[in-house]
Design a protein around this motif. Structure first.
Motif, PDB file in Angstrom:
ATOM      1  N   GLU A  77       0.789  -1.240   0.000  1.00 41.32           N
ATOM      2  CA  GLU A  77       0.000   0.000   0.000  1.00 41.32           C
ATOM      3  C   GLU A  77       0.819   1.288   0.000  1.00 41.32           C
ATOM      4  O   GLU A  77       0.600   2.154  -0.843  1.00 41.32           O
ATOM      5  N   PRO A  78       1.757   1.442   0.943  1.00 38.09           N
ATOM      6  CA  PRO A  78       2.435   2.756   0.978  1.00 38.09           C
ATOM      7  C   PRO A  78       3.268   3.054  -0.261  1.00 38.09           C
ATOM      8  O   PRO A  78       3.527   4.219  -0.544  1.00 38.09           O
ATOM      9  N   VAL A  79       3.710   2.043  -1.013  1.00 41.74           N
ATOM     10  CA  VAL A  79       4.606   2.316  -2.133  1.00 41.74           C
ATOM     11  C   VAL A  79       3.880   2.759  -3.395  1.00 41.74           C
ATOM     12  O   VAL A  79       4.512   3.243  -4.327  1.00 41.74           O
ATOM     13  N   CYS A  80       2.550   2.614  -3.434  1.00 46.13           N
ATOM     14  CA  CYS A  80       1.839   3.024  -4.646  1.00 46.13           C
ATOM     15  C   CYS A  80       1.796   4.536  -4.721  1.00 46.13           C
ATOM     16  O   CYS A  80       1.321   5.197  -3.796  1.00 46.13           O
ATOM     17  N   PRO A  81       2.275   5.130  -5.819  1.00 48.40           N
ATOM     18  CA  PRO A  81       2.323   6.587  -5.885  1.00 48.40           C
ATOM     19  C   PRO A  81       0.967   7.241  -6.113  1.00 48.40           C
ATOM     20  O   PRO A  81       0.848   8.443  -5.963  1.00 48.40           O
ATOM     21  N   VAL A  82      -0.033   6.463  -6.504  1.00 50.76           N
ATOM     22  CA  VAL A  82      -1.307   7.072  -6.906  1.00 50.76           C
ATOM     23  C   VAL A  82      -2.499   6.549  -6.102  1.00 50.76           C
ATOM     24  O   VAL A  82      -3.638   6.724  -6.509  1.00 50.76           O
ATOM     25  N   TYR A  83      -2.251   5.935  -4.979  1.00 55.24           N
ATOM     26  CA  TYR A  83      -3.342   5.412  -4.151  1.00 55.24           C
ATOM     27  C   TYR A  83      -4.230   4.434  -4.899  1.00 55.24           C
ATOM     28  O   TYR A  83      -5.431   4.388  -4.668  1.00 55.24           O
ATOM     29  N   TYR A  86      -5.227   0.535  -1.568  1.00 52.33           N
ATOM     30  CA  TYR A  86      -5.361   1.143  -0.243  1.00 52.33           C
ATOM     31  C   TYR A  86      -6.149   0.202   0.635  1.00 52.33           C
ATOM     32  O   TYR A  86      -6.685  -0.798   0.196  1.00 52.33           O
ATOM     33  N   ARG A  87      -6.210   0.553   1.887  1.00 54.70           N
ATOM     34  CA  ARG A  87      -6.856  -0.297   2.866  1.00 54.70           C
ATOM     35  C   ARG A  87      -8.265   0.211   3.085  1.00 54.70           C
ATOM     36  O   ARG A  87      -8.452   1.344   3.513  1.00 54.70           O
ATOM     37  N   ARG A  99      -7.317   3.969 -11.165  1.00 55.56           N
ATOM     38  CA  ARG A  99      -6.236   4.831 -10.717  1.00 55.56           C
ATOM     39  C   ARG A  99      -4.866   4.263 -11.072  1.00 55.56           C
ATOM     40  O   ARG A  99      -3.869   4.976 -11.057  1.00 55.56           O
ATOM     41  N   CYS A 100      -4.823   2.944 -11.321  1.00 53.99           N
ATOM     42  CA  CYS A 100      -3.522   2.279 -11.467  1.00 53.99           C
ATOM     43  C   CYS A 100      -2.820   2.740 -12.744  1.00 53.99           C
ATOM     44  O   CYS A 100      -3.398   2.722 -13.822  1.00 53.99           O
TER      45      CYS A 100
ATOM     46  N   SER C 146       4.865   7.264  -1.062  1.00 54.72           N
ATOM     47  CA  SER C 146       5.543   6.386  -2.020  1.00 54.72           C
ATOM     48  C   SER C 146       6.882   6.977  -2.452  1.00 54.72           C
ATOM     49  O   SER C 146       6.965   8.139  -2.855  1.00 54.72           O
ATOM     50  N   VAL C 149       6.967   9.040  -5.614  1.00 51.68           N
ATOM     51  CA  VAL C 149       6.596  10.458  -5.597  1.00 51.68           C
ATOM     52  C   VAL C 149       7.774  11.297  -5.115  1.00 51.68           C
ATOM     53  O   VAL C 149       7.991  12.407  -5.588  1.00 51.68           O
TER      54      VAL C 149
END
Lengths: 233, 178, 466
Positions: A77-83, A86-87, A99-100, C146, C149
């Motif tokens: 989750e935290p590494v995705c730059p575009v959300y 998510y949880r 969004r991907c 991330s 970014v």
């Protein structure tokens, strides 16, 4: 609150792969064909890992269905730059396909390697298109996907309960893999509800989490009575 | 090339800074103000090479202001917008310290760099719409001397008589007088 | 150096300007040839966009491949310029004068290409702007947690900073070109670039302040850029990637590969443009010393990285470590050690090895070695995941190879074109050095210039003010 979870009894699993087929049918998973599969691009959201013990002819095969563990502290989750992942409030690692942008960072940071990528646009030539599940979107190329715990079935279960003006009962919602398992090795439900079947399974002395010492807090619990725990080697 | 009416401009190109120095000194003695004198050089001159006031620069001040501005903007972008649209993160902090720190760091550097360059261009009259005041910063027919490594002296706002005298005194040592 | 071989500053000045005036058909041919190679880049990328990211060889579990390797590689090369030129400026190293411009140009062009690779790598490049923070109808902002970014923030800052850091000292030289060009298109081009620079005292004063500030500011930016690139890996929990040493390790590797490119470019420029008088043996000797130092530091980091992994005995880490040192990746691994450490130390330790040709050849080896290093960081860790069932391998497709080779063409094309259009050796900085009497051997001639300038038939740059 709800925390959707799954328990899988490995001692019951025969490795028949009915769950794999059911998952693909339910979730409109792309069939990539022989050549792409050879390149390592098969798109199963749920796979049966096989590990062998002993020397021939005294060989025993262990089966382990591996799917997205719906981690409580998900590395993806935290590494995705575009959300795009998510949880959600009910404990699912939700994927927002639209969004991907396809950085594939989430897949690299998944310790279970359960994320799959649409390398090309999905093709469902007739008559395959008429068996698509209308409740599930078909993902375009360049998008990451993975097991959703059949979120469409969760939604349907909640809708039905709401129409009948009651709460969702344990067992109302069944995932495709659970439904198709001939040995009833899979159960699904609310881990927050102490009376649910999945909670009881999770409290079994046979229960363990896959790669548990990473502390990803998976929503999937495995049960195994044997010495063998994890396919470490 | 005159700024106002009868005011005259004298230009002279020199090989050596010493030659120019003598002319500048003589000009200052004859009552021409230092502010009327403009020197163009192919490379920066040392401060004491000519008896002219040192130019002033506020680039450093603006650079620091730019750093503060850039840092605040980046901080606001990273932290403020996360709070404006709080997305579900599954219990993890919405505004996390280290990422905001990283973005703020880069924003600080970017602000500093941009303001530095803008201020340099502004002070040098290099931004569009600036610099063409009272003939200064204008192209000169003798600019090619600077390009070829010589020095160019330009004295602005002279009277007819002053200009004539300066031209005469320049002729001995200058390469070209305009 | 004997006295006879020391021409005066005036002569040097004339020579340098002469080089700029001369038309070089070789450069044009270079531009065109590399431009043709750049078409390969464009074709392959277009093919990939049209057909999908699946035309690459990446798969599960090797989700990142050549594109990310090349991204790290080119960002590494970009450290040639800005960082090295900034350090040399800040430390007031006189021998920087002929080097800085060519180094800064390498930075800008390498960065432009490096910055493209993460986009090439995207599954859906058409919506790459989802990563950029701006108010939008989706009511969404990028996930600042991330590292990708952070990358965007760092690379944006670095590319703008590098471009300005190249541009600012270029303004006076653009004015030189403008004032020497005959009226016409060329003159107009340089006039736009020179922004009305006249070389007044105020302009020089402000410019010097600006360069001084940028040189100091760009160093922490350059360090942060490659640290953040390393965090794309180190922030994960993938065995082989999560490592606290990655930040400094990547920075060192970047400077190392940056110097390698600088050595090659300078040897080519020296020969191709007959700049022997300016890019002197002493410059190569000094850069060679810096080069061998970086080789040793790189070797030290590599050793520290692998020793700690091996000693820990962590099962998953050891799996990755094993394929690197003894398994499928042993050949590239040990090749990397040889070309990055053994050969540079063996050659550059000796003064004779620090001449243009040997340093350039060592530089070629280091480029290969540093590319392999990035390959060995990306692929083995991914192909050896924790759950052994998913172990995979990776072969690049022709598209990936085409883009990789084409990118070299894009870089060369930009560099050739830049060299044709603008002074690749900073004219005003050389003149300043001659005035101060100390830019390498060339500057030592200032006393000569002062002696002859009494009769000054040839133009003396500002006179012998020393």
């Amino acid at each position: 609150m709800t925390r959707w979870g799954m328990a899988i009894d490995l001692d019951r699993c025969t490795g028949c792969e009915a769950c794999v087929v059911a998952c693909a049918a339910e979730n409109n998973i792309q069939t990539v064909g022989e050549e792409q599969a050879r390149e390592g691009r098969a798109m199963h959201w749920l796979r049966i890992e096989r590990y062998y013990e002993g020397e021939f002819p005294n060989v025993r095969t262990r089966f382990m269905p591996v799917l997205c563990q719906q981690c409580g502290a998900a590395p993806c989750e935290p590494v995705c730059p575009v959300y795009a992942t998510y949880r959600n409030p009910e404990g699912l690692n939700a994927m927002v396909y639209s969004r991907c942008i396809g950085t594939r960072f989430c897949a690299n940071n998944c310790p279970y390697t359960v994320r799959v990528f649409n390398w090309f646009d999905a093709e469902f030539p007739a008559p395959l298109d008429s068996q698509l599940n209308p409740d599930v979107s078909v993902r375009p190329g360049g998008v990451m996907e993975k097991c959703t715990f059949c979120v469409q079935r969760i939604q349907a279960g909640k809708d039905e309960a709401a129409q009948e003006e009651r709460d969702v009962a344990d067992g109302d919602i069944r995932t495709a893999c659970q439904q198709s398992c001939p040995t009833k090795a899979i159960t699904f439900g609310d881990l927050e509800d102490p009376d649910s079947e999945v909670s009881k399974w999770a409290e079994s002395p046979r229960a363990f989490s896959l790669l548990g010492d990473l502390d990803t807090r998976p929503g999937v619990v495995y049960l195994s009575g044997s010495e063998w725990r994890e396919p470490a080697e | 090339m005159t700024a106002a009416g009868e005011r005259h401009l004298v230009e002279a190109a020199y090989e050596r800074v010493e030659d120019m120095r003598a002319v500048v000194e003589a000009a200052l003695e004859s009552g021409i103000a230092a502010s009327q004198i403009e020197v163009r050089s192919p490379a920066p001159l040392e401060e004491d090479e000519l008896p002219l006031p040192k130019p002033k620069s506020r680039v450093l001040l603006f650079a620091l202001a730019g750093a503060v501005l850039g840092g605040l903007t980046a901080f606001g972008l990273a932290a403020g917008t996360a709070l404006a649209y709080p997305l579900p993160t599954g219990g993890m902090s919405i505004v996390a310290g280290p990422p905001v720190g990283v973005v703020t760091y880069e924003g600080t550097a970017l602000g500093l760099i941009l303001m530095t360059v803008l201020r340099v261009l502004w002070e040098g009259g290099l931004l569009p719409g600036r610099g063409i005041r009272s003939g200064r910063g204008r192209a000169s027919d003798l600019d090619h001397h600077v390009a070829n490594g010589r020095l160019l002296l330009r004295v602005h706002g002279l009277s007819e008589e002053q200009a004539g005298r300066l031209r005469d005194s320049s002729r001995t040592s200058a390469v070209e007088v305009g | 150096m004997t006295a006879e071989s020391q021409p005066s500053a005036a002569v040097l000045d004339g020579q340098l300007l002469g080089r700029l005036d001369r038309r070089r058909p070789g450069l044009l041919v270079g531009s065109l040839a590399s431009g043709a190679l750049a078409l390969v880049f464009i074709y392959c990328w277009g093919y990939q966009i049209a057909n999908g990211i699946g035309v690459t060889g990446i798969n599960r579990p090797v989700f990142w491949g050549f594109y990310i390797i090349n991204f790290v590689f080119w960002i590494g090369i970009s450290h040639a310029g800005t960082l090295i030129s900034a350090i040399l400026r800040v430390t007031k190293a006189e021998w920087r004068r002929p080097v800085t411009r060519s180094a800064e140009a390498i930075t800008l062009f390498a960065l432009a290409i490096g910055g493209l690779f993460p986009l090439i790598h995207l599954g859906r490049v058409a919506i790459f702007y989802y990563m950029i923070p701006y108010p939008n109808s989706r009511m969404l902002w990028p996930n600042f947690r991330s590292p990708l970014v952070w990358d965007i923030a760092a690379i944006t800052t670095y590319i703008i900073g590098s471009a300005l850091y190249l541009f600012l000292p270029l303004i006076p030289d653009a004015a030189v070109m403008r004032d020497r060009a005959a009226a016409g298109l060329r003159k107009r081009f340089y006039a736009v670039l020179a922004l009305g620079w006249r070389g007044t005292a105020q302009q020089w004063h402000s410019l010097e302040w600006g360069i001084r500030i940028l040189a100091v500011a760009i160093i922490p930016v350059a360090v942060s850029v490659h640290t953040i690139v390393s965090w794309d890996f180190a922030m994960t929990q993938t065995p082989g990637w999560k490592s606290t040493i990655f930040g400094p390790y990547f920075v060192v590797g970047a400077i190392f590969s940056g110097i390698a490119v600088l050595m090659i470019a300078m040897a080519l420029l020296r020969r191709g443009l007959s700049l022997e008088r300016f890019l002197t043996d002493r410059v190569f000797n000094n850069l060679g010393l810096l080069f061998v130092t970086m080789s040793l530091v790189w070797g030290y980091f590599t050793f520290a990285e692998h020793l700690t992994v091996w000693y820990s005995g962590d099962l998953f880490e050891k799996n990755v470590h094993h394929v690197l040192l003894h398994g499928d990746f042993a050949v590239p691994f040990w090749t990397m050690v040889v070309v990055n450490l053994v050969i540079p130390v063996a050659v550059l330790s000796f003064p004779r090895g620090r001449r243009p040709l040997p340093t350039a050849l060592v530089g070629c080896g280091v480029l290969v070695g540093m590319w392999l290093e990035r390959f060995l960081i990306v692929v083995p860790a991914l192909s050896t995941p924790r759950l052994a069932y998913s172990i995979g391998d990776y072969m690049p497709s022709w598209v990936e190879l085409g883009i990789m080779i084409g990118a070299v063409g894009v870089f060369a094309c930009l560099y050739f074109t830049f060299t044709q259009l603008l002074p690749i050796v900073s004219v005003w900085e050389m003149r300043e050095g001659w005035r101060h009497g100390g830019s390498g051997e060339a500057g030592d001639a200032t006393s000569d210039a002062a002696a002859t300038s009494g009769t000054a038939a040839a133009p003396v740059p500002g006179g012998g003010g020393a």
